[in-house]
Design a protein around this motif. Structure first.
Motif, PDB file in Angstrom:
ATOM      1  N   ILE A 256      32.430  16.928  38.472  1.00 30.54           N
ATOM      2  CA  ILE A 256      31.832  17.953  39.324  1.00 30.54           C
ATOM      3  C   ILE A 256      31.629  19.201  38.480  1.00 30.54           C
ATOM      4  N   LEU A 257      30.448  19.790  38.581  1.00 26.89           N
ATOM      5  CA  LEU A 257      30.146  21.056  37.928  1.00 26.89           C
ATOM      6  C   LEU A 257      29.991  22.125  39.007  1.00 26.89           C
ATOM      7  N   CYS A 258      30.545  23.315  38.759  1.00 23.53           N
ATOM      8  CA  CYS A 258      30.497  24.404  39.744  1.00 23.53           C
ATOM      9  C   CYS A 258      29.983  25.672  39.085  1.00 23.53           C
ATOM     10  N   ASP A 259      29.410  26.553  39.898  1.00 22.55           N
ATOM     11  CA  ASP A 259      29.208  27.934  39.490  1.00 22.55           C
ATOM     12  C   ASP A 259      29.443  28.826  40.702  1.00 22.55           C
ATOM     13  N   ALA A 260      30.001  30.016  40.454  1.00 21.28           N
ATOM     14  CA  ALA A 260      30.417  30.877  41.557  1.00 21.28           C
ATOM     15  C   ALA A 260      30.318  32.333  41.153  1.00 21.28           C
ATOM     16  N   HIS A 261      30.043  33.186  42.145  1.00 19.78           N
ATOM     17  CA  HIS A 261      30.078  34.632  41.975  1.00 19.78           C
ATOM     18  C   HIS A 261      31.444  35.111  42.468  1.00 19.78           C
ATOM     19  N   VAL A 262      32.202  35.748  41.589  1.00 19.51           N
ATOM     20  CA  VAL A 262      33.546  36.204  41.922  1.00 19.51           C
ATOM     21  C   VAL A 262      33.570  37.728  41.943  1.00 19.51           C
ATOM     22  N   LEU A 263      34.036  38.284  43.048  1.00 19.22           N
ATOM     23  CA  LEU A 263      34.115  39.735  43.215  1.00 19.22           C
ATOM     24  C   LEU A 263      35.411  40.257  42.618  1.00 19.22           C
ATOM     25  N   VAL A 264      35.306  41.330  41.795  1.00 22.00           N
ATOM     26  CA  VAL A 264      36.482  41.951  41.181  1.00 22.00           C
ATOM     27  C   VAL A 264      36.421  43.454  41.408  1.00 22.00           C
ATOM     28  N   ASP A 265      37.499  44.139  41.025  1.00 21.89           N
ATOM     29  CA  ASP A 265      37.524  45.603  41.085  1.00 21.89           C
ATOM     30  C   ASP A 265      36.371  46.153  40.245  1.00 21.89           C
ATOM     31  N   PRO A 266      35.538  47.018  40.800  1.00 18.08           N
ATOM     32  CA  PRO A 266      34.349  47.466  40.065  1.00 18.08           C
ATOM     33  C   PRO A 266      34.634  48.346  38.859  1.00 18.08           C
ATOM     34  N   ARG A 267      35.854  48.870  38.729  1.00 19.54           N
ATOM     35  CA  ARG A 267      36.101  49.820  37.647  1.00 19.54           C
ATOM     36  C   ARG A 267      37.033  49.275  36.559  1.00 19.54           C
ATOM     37  N   ILE A 268      37.247  47.949  36.556  1.00 19.78           N
ATOM     38  CA  ILE A 268      38.028  47.371  35.466  1.00 19.78           C
ATOM     39  C   ILE A 268      37.144  47.229  34.237  1.00 19.78           C
ATOM     40  N   SER A 269      37.760  46.940  33.097  1.00 15.53           N
ATOM     41  CA  SER A 269      37.000  46.799  31.854  1.00 15.53           C
ATOM     42  C   SER A 269      36.283  45.457  31.799  1.00 15.53           C
ATOM     43  N   VAL A 270      35.322  45.353  30.891  1.00 19.52           N
ATOM     44  CA  VAL A 270      34.607  44.092  30.688  1.00 19.52           C
ATOM     45  C   VAL A 270      35.573  43.000  30.264  1.00 19.52           C
ATOM     46  N   SER A 271      36.519  43.337  29.387  1.00 21.61           N
ATOM     47  CA  SER A 271      37.459  42.329  28.900  1.00 21.61           C
ATOM     48  C   SER A 271      38.366  41.826  30.015  1.00 21.61           C
ATOM     49  N   GLU A 272      38.772  42.708  30.942  1.00 23.76           N
ATOM     50  CA  GLU A 272      39.595  42.256  32.057  1.00 23.76           C
ATOM     51  C   GLU A 272      38.786  41.373  32.998  1.00 23.76           C
ATOM     52  N   GLY A 273      37.530  41.741  33.225  1.00 23.13           N
ATOM     53  CA  GLY A 273      36.666  40.896  34.046  1.00 23.13           C
ATOM     54  C   GLY A 273      36.502  39.519  33.433  1.00 23.13           C
ATOM     55  N   HIS A 274      36.348  39.477  32.113  1.00 20.84           N
ATOM     56  CA  HIS A 274      36.238  38.185  31.425  1.00 20.84           C
ATOM     57  C   HIS A 274      37.528  37.389  31.569  1.00 20.84           C
ATOM     58  N   ALA A 275      38.669  38.067  31.472  1.00 24.20           N
ATOM     59  CA  ALA A 275      39.960  37.376  31.607  1.00 24.20           C
ATOM     60  C   ALA A 275      40.104  36.777  33.005  1.00 24.20           C
ATOM     61  N   ILE A 276      39.655  37.493  34.030  1.00 20.14           N
ATOM     62  CA  ILE A 276      39.713  36.962  35.392  1.00 20.14           C
ATOM     63  C   ILE A 276      38.802  35.747  35.526  1.00 20.14           C
ATOM     64  N   ALA A 277      37.596  35.832  34.949  1.00 20.30           N
ATOM     65  CA  ALA A 277      36.665  34.702  35.002  1.00 20.30           C
ATOM     66  C   ALA A 277      37.259  33.474  34.327  1.00 20.30           C
ATOM     67  N   GLU A 278      37.911  33.669  33.189  1.00 20.95           N
ATOM     68  CA  GLU A 278      38.527  32.545  32.484  1.00 20.95           C
ATOM     69  C   GLU A 278      39.698  31.983  33.275  1.00 20.95           C
ATOM     70  N   ALA A 279      40.439  32.870  33.952  1.00 26.54           N
ATOM     71  CA  ALA A 279      41.555  32.403  34.787  1.00 26.54           C
ATOM     72  C   ALA A 279      41.042  31.560  35.946  1.00 26.54           C
ATOM     73  N   VAL A 280      39.916  31.968  36.537  1.00 30.64           N
ATOM     74  CA  VAL A 280      39.309  31.187  37.619  1.00 30.64           C
ATOM     75  C   VAL A 280      38.913  29.809  37.112  1.00 30.64           C
ATOM     76  N   ARG A 281      38.259  29.770  35.961  1.00 29.23           N
ATOM     77  CA  ARG A 281      37.800  28.494  35.410  1.00 29.23           C
ATOM     78  C   ARG A 281      38.970  27.558  35.137  1.00 29.23           C
ATOM     79  N   LEU A 282      39.995  28.066  34.460  1.00 30.00           N
ATOM     80  CA  LEU A 282      41.138  27.221  34.128  1.00 30.00           C
ATOM     81  C   LEU A 282      41.874  26.761  35.382  1.00 30.00           C
ATOM     82  N   ARG A 283      42.018  27.643  36.348  1.00 26.77           N
ATOM     83  CA  ARG A 283      42.755  27.303  37.572  1.00 26.77           C
ATOM     84  C   ARG A 283      42.050  26.194  38.345  1.00 26.77           C
ATOM     85  N   VAL A 284      40.726  26.307  38.475  1.00 23.56           N
ATOM     86  CA  VAL A 284      39.973  25.292  39.224  1.00 23.56           C
ATOM     87  C   VAL A 284      40.033  23.953  38.492  1.00 23.56           C
TER      88      VAL A 284
END
Length: 392
Positions: A256-284
């Protein structure tokens, strides 16, 4: 297909899965080759032309087994420049082909049933050994069906499942031959075409179901709502994820392949946003064995239900830096860092100055008040915030 619950597939790497699928297919090929030779010899000896026809049917299975073996090998090939998502869809194409084969075979049984009903009295006399051969073929084909179906569920392979049901149609055709031969031996010649018509309908229905499942995969049909809901819950439970929308799924063979839009805090850094995205991918991927990959798009605000229309064309970073420099004036030094937030169709700016400079004689308050006045000529800018920092 039965309504039995399928056992969970055992997670394994592509190479191991491919070797296992090839071993199952080789067993099927050896079985079909042996049956083809025996059916042909005994069918000719016993004047059982239906047994000879069944031998040709078994020979066609040998050819499709060869296609399955090829697909099992090619489907495990790693991704390359021409196939960046891998070669798993080869399994889907072969599954669709096998489904179409079942449709043709089922239609052939229906057609031949009509012809045999008209010519039942003209069938040649049969030798009893033909009945034993038909029964032996029935047992062998049913055993092959159960063996291949169990492997398909263990390996989560639709291609092997299609091949298993193909073996079941062969068992059904052997049953038709056995009933027809028994009817001929006992003088009831009309039994074979009636049984052939029933089995032909069953084969045709199964072929349509398998081909339709392959087509749904080829046109990127989403997985079941239950699976999507579970994936959505997994994403929402990831630390840092404030919400999820536009979750899309599609199947590629056993994956199964997925893609999703994930809402995060708008004022975090780009690197933190990337870390959250990677955490979502690994968790799923960890909690859902069938999921091969998740493409995560990070959203700073939920623009799904109420899309925001910008007040006008928003400036790029270079243009905005020129505006900010003009608003600061010549007496204010260059800020160490400028953060830009695109929110609500407008821009928010954060400026960072040396803490030692900003702390002198109330400069922070003066600079903040000045920027609040200056942005009135720029409706694209909603706010400018001033910060002091010792970090470079």
């Amino acid at each position: 297909m039965t309504g039995e619950a399928k056992p969970a597939a055992v997670p394994m790497d592509d190479a191991t899965r491919s070797r296992a699928a090839q071993r199952v297919t080789l067993v099927a090929m050896v079985t079909n080759l042996t049956l083809t030779v025996l059916q042909l010899i005994i069918g000719l000896f016993a004047n059982a032309f239906s047994l000879v026809a069944d031998a040709m049917h078994t020979l066609s299975d040998l050819l499709t087994d060869g296609l399955v073996l090829l697909a099992a090998r090619k489907g495990a090939d790693p991704a390359d420049a021409n196939h960046p998502y891998g070669h798993d869809r080869i399994e889907t194409v072969v599954s669709m082909f096998l489904g179409l084969v079942l449709v043709v075979v089922g239609g052939g049984f229906l057609w031949s049933a009509g012809v045999r009903i008209q010519d039942a009295a003209e069938l040649p006399p049969l030798h009893p050994v033909a009945l034993w051969m038909a029964l032996g073929t029935l047992v062998a084909k049913e055993g092959l069906f159960r063996f291949t179906l169990a492997a398909s569920r263990r390996l989560n392979s639709r291609m092997l499942e299609a091949n298993a049901w193909h073996a079941r149609t062969d068992a059904a055709s052997s049953l038709v031959v056995a009933v027809g031969i028994a009817g001929g031996l006992f003088g009831y010649r009309f039994v074979e075409p009636l049984a052939a018509a029933l089995v032909g309908f069953m084969i045709l229905r199964m072929g349509v179901m398998l081909a339709a499942a392959a087509v749904r995969e080829l046109v990127d049909t989403a997985v079941s709502a239950e699976v999507v809901s579970k994936i959505r819950d997994t994403i929402a439970a990831t630390p840092g994820a404030r919400g999820v929308h536009d979750l899309r799924t599609r199947r590629m063979a056993h994956r199964i392949l997925c893609d999703a839009h994930v809402l995060v805090d708008p004022r975090i850094s780009v690197s933190e946003g990337h870390a959250i995205a990677e955490a979502v991918r690994l968790r799923v991927c960890q909690l859902h064995a069938e999921v091969q990959d998740v493409l995560v798009h990070i959203d700073a605000e939920d623009d799904l239900d109420s899309p925001v229309v910008p007040v006008g064309p928003l400036p790029d970073r270079e243009t905005l830096a020129g505006w900010v420099r003009a608003m600061l004036g010549d007496e204010v030094p260059e800020p160490r860092r400028m953060l830009i937030h695109h929110l609500g169709g407008r821009i928010e700016v954060e400026l960072f100055f040396p803490l030692s400079w900003l702390a002198q004689a109330g400069r922070a308050e003066q600079l903040s008040a000045r920027m609040a006045r200056e942005i009135s000529v720029h409706p694209e800018i909603r706010a400018v915030r001033v910060h002091g920092s010792d970090a470079p």
